[in-house]
Write an enzyme that holds these catalytic residues in place. Structure first.
Site, PDB file in Angstrom:
ATOM      1  N   CYS A   1       0.887  -1.187   0.000  1.00 33.65           N
ATOM      2  CA  CYS A   1       0.000   0.000   0.000  1.00 33.65           C
ATOM      3  C   CYS A   1       0.907   1.213   0.000  1.00 33.65           C
ATOM      4  CB  CYS A   1      -0.924  -0.007   1.211  1.00 33.65           C
ATOM      5  SG  CYS A   1      -1.950  -1.484   1.375  1.00 33.65           S
ATOM      6  N   ALA A   2       1.461   1.563  -1.157  1.00 30.19           N
ATOM      7  CA  ALA A   2       2.678   2.360  -1.199  1.00 30.19           C
ATOM      8  C   ALA A   2       2.498   3.869  -1.172  1.00 30.19           C
ATOM      9  CB  ALA A   2       3.498   1.974  -2.429  1.00 30.19           C
ATOM     10  N   ALA A   3       1.493   4.411  -1.845  1.00 26.20           N
ATOM     11  CA  ALA A   3       1.377   5.873  -1.929  1.00 26.20           C
ATOM     12  C   ALA A   3       1.114   6.466  -0.535  1.00 26.20           C
ATOM     13  CB  ALA A   3       0.255   6.253  -2.888  1.00 26.20           C
ATOM     14  N   PRO A   4       1.644   7.663  -0.269  1.00 24.21           N
ATOM     15  CA  PRO A   4       2.310   8.597  -1.197  1.00 24.21           C
ATOM     16  C   PRO A   4       3.797   8.340  -1.417  1.00 24.21           C
ATOM     17  CG  PRO A   4       2.048   9.630   0.926  1.00 24.21           C
ATOM     18  CD  PRO A   4       1.356   8.303   1.039  1.00 24.21           C
TER      19      PRO A   4
ATOM     20  N   GLY B   1       6.450   7.824   1.179  1.00 24.11           N
ATOM     21  CA  GLY B   1       7.443   8.087   2.212  1.00 24.11           C
ATOM     22  C   GLY B   1       8.152   6.823   2.662  1.00 24.11           C
ATOM     23  N   LYS B   2       7.396   5.780   2.905  1.00 24.82           N
ATOM     24  CA  LYS B   2       7.999   4.516   3.354  1.00 24.82           C
ATOM     25  C   LYS B   2       8.660   3.790   2.192  1.00 24.82           C
ATOM     26  CE  LYS B   2       4.526   4.132   7.006  1.00 24.82           C
ATOM     27  NZ  LYS B   2       3.701   5.278   6.532  1.00 24.82           N
TER      28      LYS B   2
ATOM     29  N   ASP C   1      -4.925  -3.589  -7.102  1.00 20.50           N
ATOM     30  CA  ASP C   1      -5.646  -3.671  -5.838  1.00 20.50           C
ATOM     31  C   ASP C   1      -4.860  -4.560  -4.889  1.00 20.50           C
ATOM     32  OD1 ASP C   1      -7.380  -4.031  -3.721  1.00 20.50           O
ATOM     33  OD2 ASP C   1      -9.146  -4.330  -4.978  1.00 20.50           O
TER      34      ASP C   1
ATOM     35  N   ASP D   1       1.124  -1.373   4.966  1.00 20.82           N
ATOM     36  CA  ASP D   1       0.743  -0.142   5.664  1.00 20.82           C
ATOM     37  C   ASP D   1      -0.611   0.276   5.092  1.00 20.82           C
ATOM     38  OD1 ASP D   1       1.225   2.126   7.414  1.00 20.82           O
ATOM     39  OD2 ASP D   1       1.521   3.286   5.586  1.00 20.82           O
TER      40      ASP D   1
ATOM     41  N   CYS E   1      -1.319   3.886  11.325  1.00 16.54           N
ATOM     42  CA  CYS E   1      -1.187   5.134  12.077  1.00 16.54           C
ATOM     43  C   CYS E   1      -2.444   5.360  12.905  1.00 16.54           C
ATOM     44  CB  CYS E   1      -0.898   6.316  11.157  1.00 16.54           C
ATOM     45  SG  CYS E   1      -2.156   6.603   9.898  1.00 16.54           S
TER      46      CYS E   1
END
Length: 416
Positions: free
Chosen positions: A255-258, A260-261, A306, A322, A375
């Site tokens: 779940c990559a965007a945006p 930072g990780k 997805d 994430d 988070c």
């Protein structure tokens, strides 16, 4: 006629858009504050965010002073009262007569409510702000600290009264500004030296982290455009560190965007190996590609897919999950989130998280490492979600805003 300062006018517009149109506070501020200088923009943000955060407390005070339910007030009047009372109750440096005069002027767009605004605010100055309920119970704490009762009760059960009250206070306080230096481009020492604002290291655990003191527009500095850093909370930096990717490995960021990780993973790998970064939405995926390019993370392959249905023929050495979550650890920076979220929405998110975790587990090689992070401070999205995976839990970490002075995060490292 009283002139209204640009900051108060912008804050008033943001408050109305949030509560009348369902706008996100940060996006509304971005649109309304165009053209303001840094000082006025900072004040507008303080006023708008603070008023949105303190809505429940302010409405309680309004009903005491106006002797009528807030539901009977028209939107322009209610917005002006909330903004004015926020300044009188919570900003010690606000000039009282300016607050009253400008709030009355703002309310003139309504149906005659400016007279009520004048009367209520002057009564607050004359008689003082009415006492708030004691926060010794969830019901009292919800009003005193301005949170929905269901959330206070959730934390009360999970953390106990003392930690819950501390969490509530922390969620209303200004958040820190932390930067993660992109070690593919610069060193922390070089970035710290180049910034005019005072910075301090984020600690030995995060050698690439800096904490900035004072106002700072992170996106306006040339070093940002050069890819030397990204604004990222210290809690968020811990996620990639916990996964601990090594150069040459094959890593999945599900779940990559945006980004930072994602770009942190690439930096920890020295840009050697392969990272498959999955993003469901095409526009966000394209923005992620631009972020990786700016931060010289050449090993990232962004795929629009997805996460719940992701499949691979070649398993990954490490997987980061994430997923979308309720965000209840980030209330400092998202003042309207507490009013948007609900138990029903959390239950729906938990189902999505379970499906994504299933796909992540299927993509992990035997003996590989998986990190699940959110988070939020919601047990059904955190500990309960991990307990149902069937994977071995190597470590669990809960980062708490009132204790760790950063965003609230849950981070679990798992193995199959």
């Amino acid at each position: 006629m009283t002139d209204v300062t640009p900051a108060r006018r912008v804050a008033y517009a943001v408050i109305r858009r949030v509560f009348e149109q369902g706008a996100y506070a940060d996006r509304a501020l971005h649109g309304e504050a165009r053209g303001l200088d840094a000082r006025e923009r900072g004040l507008a943000m303080q006023l708008a965010y603070g008023t949105v955060q303190r809505r429940l407390t302010l409405d309680h005070v309004i009903e005491q002073l106006a002797a009528r339910p807030v539901a009977e007030l028209d939107p322009p009047t209610l917005a002006a009262l909330r903004l004015g009372l926020y300044q009188l109750a919570f900003l010690g440096n606000a000039a009282p007569h300016a607050v009253v005069g400008e709030s009355v002027e703002l309310a003139k767009g309504g149906t005659g409510g400016h007279a009520l605004v004048n009367a209520v605010l002057r009564r607050a100055l004359r008689d003082g702000i009415p006492a708030l309920p004691d926060d010794g119970t969830p019901q009292g704490a919800a009003i005193a600290h301005s949170y929905p009762l269901w959330l206070v009760e959730l934390w009360w059960e999970r953390f106990g009264p003392d930690d819950t009250r501390a969490l509530l206070r922390a969620g209303n306080a200004p958040g820190e500004l932390a930067l993660r230096v992109n070690t593919l481009v610069a060193t922390p020492a070089e970035v710290a030296q180049a910034l005019e604002q005072a910075t301090s290291p984020a600690g030995d655990e995060l050698p690439e982290g800096l904490v900035v003191a004072g106002p700072f527009d992170a996106h306006a500095h040339p070093l940002y455009r050069q890819g030397a850093y990204v604004a990222q909370s210290r809690a968020a930096m811990l996620v990639a560190r916990t996964l601990d990717p090594q150069p040459g490995e094959r890593v999945l960021d599900l779940c990559a965007a945006p980004g930072g990780k994602t770009t942190h993973l690439a930096a920890l790998m020295g840009d050697e190996g392969e990272i498959v970064a999955v993003e469901r939405h095409a526009k966000r995926a394209q923005a992620l590609r631009r972020t990786c390019e700016r931060m010289t993370a050449s090993i990232v392959d962004v795929q629009t897919a997805d996460a719940k249905r992701f499949e691979t023929r070649e398993p990954f050495d490490r997987v980061l999950v994430d997923p979308p979550c309720s965000g209840l650890g980030t209330l400092q920076g998202h003042p309207d989130l507490r009013w948007r979220m609900s138990p029903a929405a959390i239950a729906e998110l938990a189902d999505r998280q379970a499906a994504i975790l299933d796909a992540a587990g299927a993509a992990l090689r035997t003996g590989g490492a998986l990190v699940y992070s959110t988070c939020t401070l919601s047990p059904s999205e955190n500990e309960a979600r991990v307990a149902q995976t069937g994977l071995q839990v190597e470590s669990e970490r809960l980062v708490l805003p009132h204790r760790d002075r950063t965003d609230g995060f849950y981070i679990a490292r798992l193995r199959n």
